[in-house]
Design a protein around this motif. Structure first.
Motif, mmCIF file in Angstrom:
data_model
loop_
_atom_site.group_PDB
_atom_site.id
_atom_site.type_symbol
_atom_site.label_atom_id
_atom_site.label_comp_id
_atom_site.label_asym_id
_atom_site.label_seq_id
_atom_site.Cartn_x
_atom_site.Cartn_y
_atom_site.Cartn_z
ATOM 1 N N ILE A 179 0.845 -1.195 0.000
ATOM 2 C CA ILE A 179 0.000 0.000 0.000
ATOM 3 C C ILE A 179 0.877 1.240 0.000
ATOM 4 O O ILE A 179 1.985 1.240 0.519
ATOM 5 C CB ILE A 179 -0.962 0.035 1.208
ATOM 6 C CG1 ILE A 179 -0.187 0.011 2.526
ATOM 7 C CG2 ILE A 179 -1.966 -1.081 1.149
ATOM 8 C CD1 ILE A 179 -1.027 0.289 3.742
ATOM 9 N N LEU A 180 0.355 2.288 -0.601
ATOM 10 C CA LEU A 180 1.037 3.569 -0.648
ATOM 11 C C LEU A 180 0.389 4.485 0.385
ATOM 12 O O LEU A 180 -0.830 4.649 0.386
ATOM 13 C CB LEU A 180 0.919 4.188 -2.044
ATOM 14 C CG LEU A 180 1.653 5.500 -2.270
ATOM 15 C CD1 LEU A 180 3.170 5.288 -2.160
ATOM 16 C CD2 LEU A 180 1.296 6.077 -3.623
ATOM 17 N N LYS A 181 1.194 5.055 1.272
ATOM 18 C CA LYS A 181 0.681 5.971 2.282
ATOM 19 C C LYS A 181 0.741 7.390 1.731
ATOM 20 O O LYS A 181 1.805 7.849 1.309
ATOM 21 C CB LYS A 181 1.491 5.864 3.575
ATOM 22 C CG LYS A 181 1.420 4.481 4.203
ATOM 23 C CD LYS A 181 2.117 4.413 5.527
ATOM 24 C CE LYS A 181 3.600 4.621 5.357
ATOM 25 N NZ LYS A 181 4.362 4.522 6.593
ATOM 26 N N VAL A 182 -0.423 8.054 1.711
ATOM 27 C CA VAL A 182 -0.535 9.399 1.154
ATOM 28 C C VAL A 182 -1.266 10.289 2.151
ATOM 29 O O VAL A 182 -2.212 9.853 2.802
ATOM 30 C CB VAL A 182 -1.309 9.383 -0.189
ATOM 31 C CG1 VAL A 182 -1.444 10.784 -0.761
ATOM 32 C CG2 VAL A 182 -0.634 8.466 -1.197
ATOM 33 N N ARG A 183 -0.826 11.546 2.247
ATOM 34 C CA ARG A 183 -1.489 12.551 3.075
ATOM 35 C C ARG A 183 -1.985 13.678 2.166
ATOM 36 O O ARG A 183 -1.289 14.058 1.231
ATOM 37 C CB ARG A 183 -0.515 13.159 4.082
ATOM 38 C CG ARG A 183 -0.003 12.190 5.096
ATOM 39 C CD ARG A 183 1.040 12.854 6.001
ATOM 40 N NE ARG A 183 1.644 11.881 6.861
ATOM 41 C CZ ARG A 183 1.266 11.681 8.124
ATOM 42 N NH1 ARG A 183 0.317 12.410 8.653
ATOM 43 N NH2 ARG A 183 1.859 10.765 8.854
ATOM 44 N N VAL A 184 -3.176 14.193 2.486
ATOM 45 C CA VAL A 184 -3.694 15.357 1.775
ATOM 46 C C VAL A 184 -4.203 16.374 2.787
ATOM 47 O O VAL A 184 -4.599 16.023 3.891
ATOM 48 C CB VAL A 184 -4.825 14.999 0.775
ATOM 49 C CG1 VAL A 184 -4.298 14.139 -0.355
ATOM 50 C CG2 VAL A 184 -6.003 14.343 1.457
ATOM 51 N N LYS A 185 -4.176 17.645 2.397
ATOM 52 C CA LYS A 185 -4.629 18.727 3.275
ATOM 53 C C LYS A 185 -6.141 18.741 3.443
ATOM 54 O O LYS A 185 -6.641 19.191 4.466
ATOM 55 C CB LYS A 185 -4.167 20.084 2.740
ATOM 56 C CG LYS A 185 -2.671 20.269 2.792
ATOM 57 C CD LYS A 185 -2.266 21.664 2.391
ATOM 58 C CE LYS A 185 -2.286 21.813 0.896
ATOM 59 N NZ LYS A 185 -1.756 23.092 0.422
ATOM 60 N N ALA A 186 -6.865 18.268 2.468
ATOM 61 C CA ALA A 186 -8.325 18.347 2.469
ATOM 62 C C ALA A 186 -8.938 17.505 3.587
ATOM 63 O O ALA A 186 -8.407 16.459 3.967
ATOM 64 C CB ALA A 186 -8.870 17.883 1.125
ATOM 65 N N ALA A 187 -10.066 17.980 4.079
ATOM 66 C CA ALA A 187 -10.825 17.251 5.097
ATOM 67 C C ALA A 187 -11.697 16.189 4.432
ATOM 68 O O ALA A 187 -12.094 16.339 3.273
ATOM 69 C CB ALA A 187 -11.701 18.221 5.881
ATOM 70 N N PRO A 188 -12.017 15.126 5.176
ATOM 71 C CA PRO A 188 -12.846 14.057 4.599
ATOM 72 C C PRO A 188 -14.337 14.403 4.645
ATOM 73 O O PRO A 188 -15.143 13.686 5.224
ATOM 74 C CB PRO A 188 -12.510 12.859 5.481
ATOM 75 C CG PRO A 188 -12.229 13.463 6.812
ATOM 76 C CD PRO A 188 -11.536 14.778 6.507
ATOM 77 N N ILE A 189 -14.687 15.516 4.062
ATOM 78 C CA ILE A 189 -16.069 15.992 4.061
ATOM 79 C C ILE A 189 -16.549 16.078 2.616
ATOM 80 O O ILE A 189 -15.889 16.697 1.774
ATOM 81 C CB ILE A 189 -16.166 17.375 4.733
ATOM 82 C CG1 ILE A 189 -15.706 17.286 6.181
ATOM 83 C CG2 ILE A 189 -17.577 17.931 4.632
ATOM 84 C CD1 ILE A 189 -15.534 18.623 6.858
ATOM 85 N N GLU A 190 -17.684 15.446 2.342
ATOM 86 C CA GLU A 190 -18.315 15.508 1.017
ATOM 87 C C GLU A 190 -17.359 15.142 -0.118
ATOM 88 O O GLU A 190 -17.394 15.756 -1.187
ATOM 89 C CB GLU A 190 -18.933 16.890 0.792
ATOM 90 C CG GLU A 190 -20.016 17.226 1.784
ATOM 91 C CD GLU A 190 -20.551 18.628 1.635
ATOM 92 O OE1 GLU A 190 -20.062 19.384 0.771
ATOM 93 O OE2 GLU A 190 -21.462 18.978 2.390
ATOM 94 N N GLY A 191 -16.493 14.183 0.102
ATOM 95 C CA GLY A 191 -15.601 13.704 -0.943
ATOM 96 C C GLY A 191 -14.408 14.591 -1.244
ATOM 97 O O GLY A 191 -13.673 14.337 -2.206
#
Length: 96
Positions: free
Chosen positions: A29-41
């Motif tokens: 698996i590839l571990k990825v981080r994003v700034k966006a919140a998990p709201i509405e996709g």
């Protein structure tokens, strides 16, 4: 077409690839981080946009196959083989 299993961490300080890991089933698996919140996709959309940028592909070539509401996602990448995908990610890892 290549398929990629991702462990996504939303609400991070920066969009970045943290590297490879192995899950409890032995899948890579590839571990990825994003700034966006998990709201509405938003986090899913940010993930696809970030991966498209990292792989130098249009967003239309990436499809979220599964994991819409899960931390673990499966993404299909059109136009790259599994080997080509792995090489692209190794090339860009740590540059973000």
């Amino acid at each position: 077409m290549a398929k990629l299993v991702i462990r996504l961490t939303p609400k991070a300080a920066h969009d970045r690839i943290d590297g490879w890991d192995v899950d409890e089933n032995g899948r890579k698996i590839l571990k990825v981080r994003v700034k966006a919140a998990p709201i509405e996709g938003r986090a899913n959309a940010a993930l696809l946009a970030f991966l498209a940028k990292e792989l130098n592909l249009p967003k239309s070539r990436l499809t979220l196959l599964s994991g819409d509401t899960s931390r673990y996602k499966q993404v299909e990448v059109d136009g790259l083989s599994d080997e080509g995908l792995m090489a692209q990610i190794k090339t860009h890892q740590g540059e973000t």
